[in-house]
Design an enzyme around this catalytic site. Structure first.
Site, short mmCIF file in Angstrom:
data_model
loop_
_atom_site.label_atom_id
_atom_site.label_comp_id
_atom_site.label_asym_id
_atom_site.label_seq_id
_atom_site.Cartn_x
_atom_site.Cartn_y
_atom_site.Cartn_z
N HIS A 117 0.82 -1.22 0.00
CA HIS A 117 0.00 0.00 0.00
C HIS A 117 0.85 1.27 0.00
CE1 HIS A 117 -3.76 -2.27 1.69
NE2 HIS A 117 -3.57 -2.46 0.40
N ASN A 211 -3.78 -12.34 15.62
CA ASN A 211 -4.48 -11.05 15.67
C ASN A 211 -5.04 -10.84 17.07
OD1 ASN A 211 -5.20 -8.70 14.23
ND2 ASN A 211 -7.27 -9.44 13.83
#
Ligand code: BJW
Length: 242
Positions: A117, A211
C-alpha cells in the site's frame, strides 16, 4: 527450499503507538475514508489529504518498532528459507526493526519486503510516476523533484480504487509458500483480505492468523492465535523456530 509468506497490517504497529484504521479511536473515526484516501479526495482537496499524510509522516520520527516487529526481524534474519514479508502498512517499522538487528532486505537474498500500500516516507510525481525518498511535509506549493512544478507531488500511498503494488510478486509468493502467516489485519480490505483464500485454493501453505481478535476471514485459517501482537507474534515464531 521452503517459502514463507507473512502479511502484516496495522495491528502489528498498534503497540508502537500508531493508530489502526477500524478499531475504536482508529484513523477512520476521525477522518472519512472518502475525504483522505481516494484519488478523488486528492483531486478535490489536496491540502486536506497532504495534511493527513504529513501528520502521519511526522509521527514516524517518534515511533519505534515493538517486540512483534523485532521478533519478525530476528525470525527472518535466521531463515535459510525464502521469506516474503508483505506489509499493508505504510510506516517504516519493519525496516527499523531489521536495522536494529543488522538485517536488510537489500543485503539478504532470502528476504523480500513488500509495501503493497506504499510508503509514507516516499512521494510520487503524479505525472511521471517517479518515486522519491521524502521525509518532510508536502504542501500544494512543494515543487516536484522531476518536473520542478508545484502541485504534482502526491504521497506514495495506494488509495481505494488504485492497484496495490507488486501484485505479481505477491501472488507468486502466495501460491508458492509452505506457510502463510497473517498478523494484525482485520481482513476488510481487498486484495489483501483475499490472500488466505488464494493460499487455500491455489497454493499449498499452512495458514495461520495472529491477531487481537478473529478477523473477517478467520474461519479460512487453519491455525489461529489471538492476543496483542507483542505477545502472540514472539510466542508463535519461537514455537515454529524450535
Ligand atoms: C491488533 C492490535 C494489537 C489492533 N495486536 N492485533 C467490494 C468488495 C470487495 C472489494 C471492494 C469492494 N469495493 C471496493 C473494493 C476494493 C477496495 C476494498 O477492499 N474495499 C473494501 C473497504 C470493501 N480495495 C481497493 O480499492 C484496493 N485496490 C484494488 O482492489 O485494486 C483492484 C485490484 C483487483 C484485483 C487484484 C488487485 C487489485 C486498494 C486498497 C487500498 C487500501 N488503502 C488503505 C489506506 C492507504 C494507506 C494509509 O493511509 O495508511 O490502506 S485503507 C487502510 O486499510 C490501509 C490499510 O493498509 C488497510 C488495511 O487495514 P488493516 O491493516 O487491516 O487495519 P484495520 O484497522 O482494519 O485492522 C487492524 C487489526 O489489528 C484489527 O483486526 C485489530 O483487532 C487488530 N489489532 N491492535 C494485534 N495490539
Amino acid at each position: 527450499m521452503k517459502t514463507i509468506a507473512i502479511l502484516t497490517g496495522a495491528g502489528v504497529s498498534a503497540e508502537s503507538g500508531l493508530s489502526t484504521f477500524r478499531d475504536n479511536n482508529g484513523l477512520w473515526c476521525n477522518h472519512r475514508v472518502e475525504d483522505v484516501a481516494t484519488p478523488e479526495a486528492f483531486a478535490l482537496n489536496p491540502k486536506l489529504v497532504q495534511d493527513f499524510y504529513n501528520m502521519r509522516r511526522a509521527q514516524l520520527k517518534e515511533v519505534r518498532p515493538n517486540s512483534a516487529h523485532l521478533a519478525l526481524a530476528k525470525f527472518v534474519a535466521a531463515q535459510k528459507h525464502k521469506v516474503f514479508l508483505i506489509t499493508q502498512n505504510v510506516d517504516n517499522l519493519h525496516e527499523q526493526a531489521d536495522k536494529a538487528i543488522g538485517n536488510s532486505a537489500q543485503d539478504n537474498p532470502y528476504y523480500t519486503l513488500i509495501h503493497m500500500h506504499g510508503e509514507l516516507r516516499k512521494a510520487r510525481c503524479s505525472v511521471s510516476d517517479e518515486v522519491f525518498e521524502w521525509d518532510d511535509d508536502i504542501t500544494t506549493e512543494t515543487r516536484c523533484s522531476c518536473c520542478n512544478l508545484p502541485g504534482r507531488l502526491r504521497p506514495h500511498i495506494v488509495w481505494f480504487g488504485e492497484m496495490p503494488l507488486h501484485m505479481d510478486l505477491i501472488y507468486h509468493a502466495l501460491r508458492d509458500c509452505d506457510l502463510f502467516i497473517s498478523i494484525g489485519t482485520s481482513g476488510n480490505v481487498y486484495p489483501a483480505a483475499g490472500f488466505v483464500q488464494e493460499v487455500r485454493m491455489n497454493g499449498k501453505g499452512h495458514t495461520v492468523e495472529l491477531n487481537m481478535e478473529p478477523s473477517s476471514g478467520h474461519n479460512i485459517f487453519a491455525e489461529k492465535l489471538y492476543g496483542p501482537a507483542t505477545q502472540v507474534v514472539p510466542k508463535y515464531l519461537a514455537k515454529i523456530a524450535a
